[in-house]
Design an enzyme around this catalytic site. Structure first.
Site, PDB file in Angstrom:
ATOM      1  N   GLU A  11       0.815  -1.221   0.000  1.00  0.00           N
ATOM      2  CA  GLU A  11       0.000   0.000   0.000  1.00  0.00           C
ATOM      3  C   GLU A  11       0.847   1.269   0.000  1.00  0.00           C
ATOM      4  OE1 GLU A  11      -4.059  -1.520   2.202  1.00  0.00           O
ATOM      5  OE2 GLU A  11      -2.310  -1.178   3.446  1.00  0.00           O
ATOM      6  N   GLY A  77     -12.623  -3.687   1.603  1.00  0.00           N
ATOM      7  CA  GLY A  77     -13.674  -4.577   1.134  1.00  0.00           C
ATOM      8  C   GLY A  77     -14.920  -3.758   0.808  1.00  0.00           C
ATOM      9  N   GLU A 172      -8.038  -0.169   9.605  1.00  0.00           N
ATOM     10  CA  GLU A 172      -7.233   0.903  10.207  1.00  0.00           C
ATOM     11  C   GLU A 172      -7.926   2.264  10.277  1.00  0.00           C
ATOM     12  OE1 GLU A 172      -5.940  -0.825   7.420  1.00  0.00           O
ATOM     13  OE2 GLU A 172      -4.912  -2.312   8.654  1.00  0.00           O
ATOM     14  N   ASP A 195     -11.888  -6.431  -2.833  1.00  0.00           N
ATOM     15  CA  ASP A 195     -12.732  -7.633  -2.699  1.00  0.00           C
ATOM     16  C   ASP A 195     -14.102  -7.209  -2.195  1.00  0.00           C
ATOM     17  OD1 ASP A 195     -12.881  -8.106   0.455  1.00  0.00           O
ATOM     18  OD2 ASP A 195     -10.904  -7.383  -0.036  1.00  0.00           O
TER      19      ASP A 195
HETATM   20  N1  ADE Z   1      -9.255  -4.690   3.431  1.00  0.00           N
HETATM   21  C1  ADE Z   1      -9.419  -5.208   2.187  1.00  0.00           C
HETATM   22  N2  ADE Z   1     -10.418  -6.109   2.170  1.00  0.00           N
HETATM   23  C2  ADE Z   1     -10.888  -6.175   3.440  1.00  0.00           C
HETATM   24  C3  ADE Z   1     -11.895  -6.936   4.051  1.00  0.00           C
HETATM   25  N3  ADE Z   1     -12.629  -7.795   3.346  1.00  0.00           N
HETATM   26  N4  ADE Z   1     -12.108  -6.764   5.379  1.00  0.00           N
HETATM   27  C4  ADE Z   1     -11.368  -5.876   6.080  1.00  0.00           C
HETATM   28  N5  ADE Z   1     -10.389  -5.141   5.551  1.00  0.00           N
HETATM   29  C5  ADE Z   1     -10.150  -5.275   4.237  1.00  0.00           C
END
Ligand code: ADE
Length: 231
Positions: A11, A77, A172, A195
């Site tokens: 990142e 996510g 975070e 995702d």
């Molecule tokens: N960062 C990227 N994908 C995530 C997810 N599914 N849950 C928490 N943090 C994430």
């Protein structure tokens, strides 16, 4: 000076590569890179995954390095319907979805002492992020739900939608927001979706995280490029 925080090497890599006149310092195991981005003063840190790492890093940026603002970058996510891989989410506020004292009568996410559920991002930072991104990516503004949990379950995602109207989830942002709020430092976040935080997330994440992280880093660089040079 702008502080930029990412959790993982992937990142921060593209931002670190773009940084000039860099000085490195490790504090509490966290690498901090001080230098310039597009001639604007900046400090970049790779805080590590999760809320405690993010909180420690944020407080060091404020107390040791004296940053004027903090931007959180990285992958997330998708939570809201209609948000897809590689979309960008700019935070207008954060919630720590794993803070739960509902057994003693508080609403989920309520943080006592500061007595709030939501931590508002700085509207000026959010606006400048939006302007910097322009039409470079599909971008939405919304709530980021943070917890010490990689969400990979559509029942949990549904709960984050119902309870908090979250757009995306991470591990975070809410902690950075909490520390910045305590210290009175403006903060914001730009996240790129890797995702959909459901049962496919475990397979999708390793495939898409690096590209999403780079997309997001490019947005941070665009943000820096539009700041005043002596700002
Ligand atoms: N960062 C990227 N994908 C995530 C997810 N599914 N849950 C928490 N943090 C994430």
């Amino acid at each position: 000076m702008t502080g930029i925080i990412g959790a993982m090497d992937v990142e921060v890599a593209a931002i670190k590569a773009a940084m000039q006149d860099t000085t490195d310092k490790v504090i509490s195991g966290i690498p901090f890179y001080t230098g310039t981005l597009h001639r604007r003063p900046a400090i970049l840190a790779r805080c590590g995954i999760g809320k405690v790492n993010a909180a420690v890093c944020t407080q060091i940026m404020i107390s040791v390095f004296g940053v004027d603002e903090i931007i959180n970058t990285g992958v997330a996510g998708a939570v809201a319907h209609g948000i897809r891989q590689n979309d960008i989410v700019i935070a207008d506020k954060f919630v720590q979805h794993d803070v739960d004292t509902s057994a003693i009568g508080d609403p989920p996410g309520f943080v006592s002492t500061v007595n709030r559920i939501y931590f508002a991002a700085d509207s000026g930072i959010a606006e400048r992020l939006r302007a910097a991104i322009g039409d470079k990516a599909h971008c939405v503004t919304g709530t980021i739900a943070t917890g010490d949990q990689f969400v990979a379950d559509k029942a949990v995602t549904e709960q984050l939608r119902q309870r908090f109207h979250a757009a995306a989830c991470d591990m975070e942002g809410g902690a950075i927001a909490h520390v910045c709020t305590l210290a009175g430092i403006p903060f914001g976040a730009v996240r790129c979706i890797s995702d959909s935080a459901d049962e496919n997330a475990v397979m999708d994440y390793p495939t898409f995280a690096a590209k999403a992280a780079d997309t997001c880093a490019a947005m941070v660089l665009a943000y820096m490029a539009q700041l005043p040079v002596n700002g």
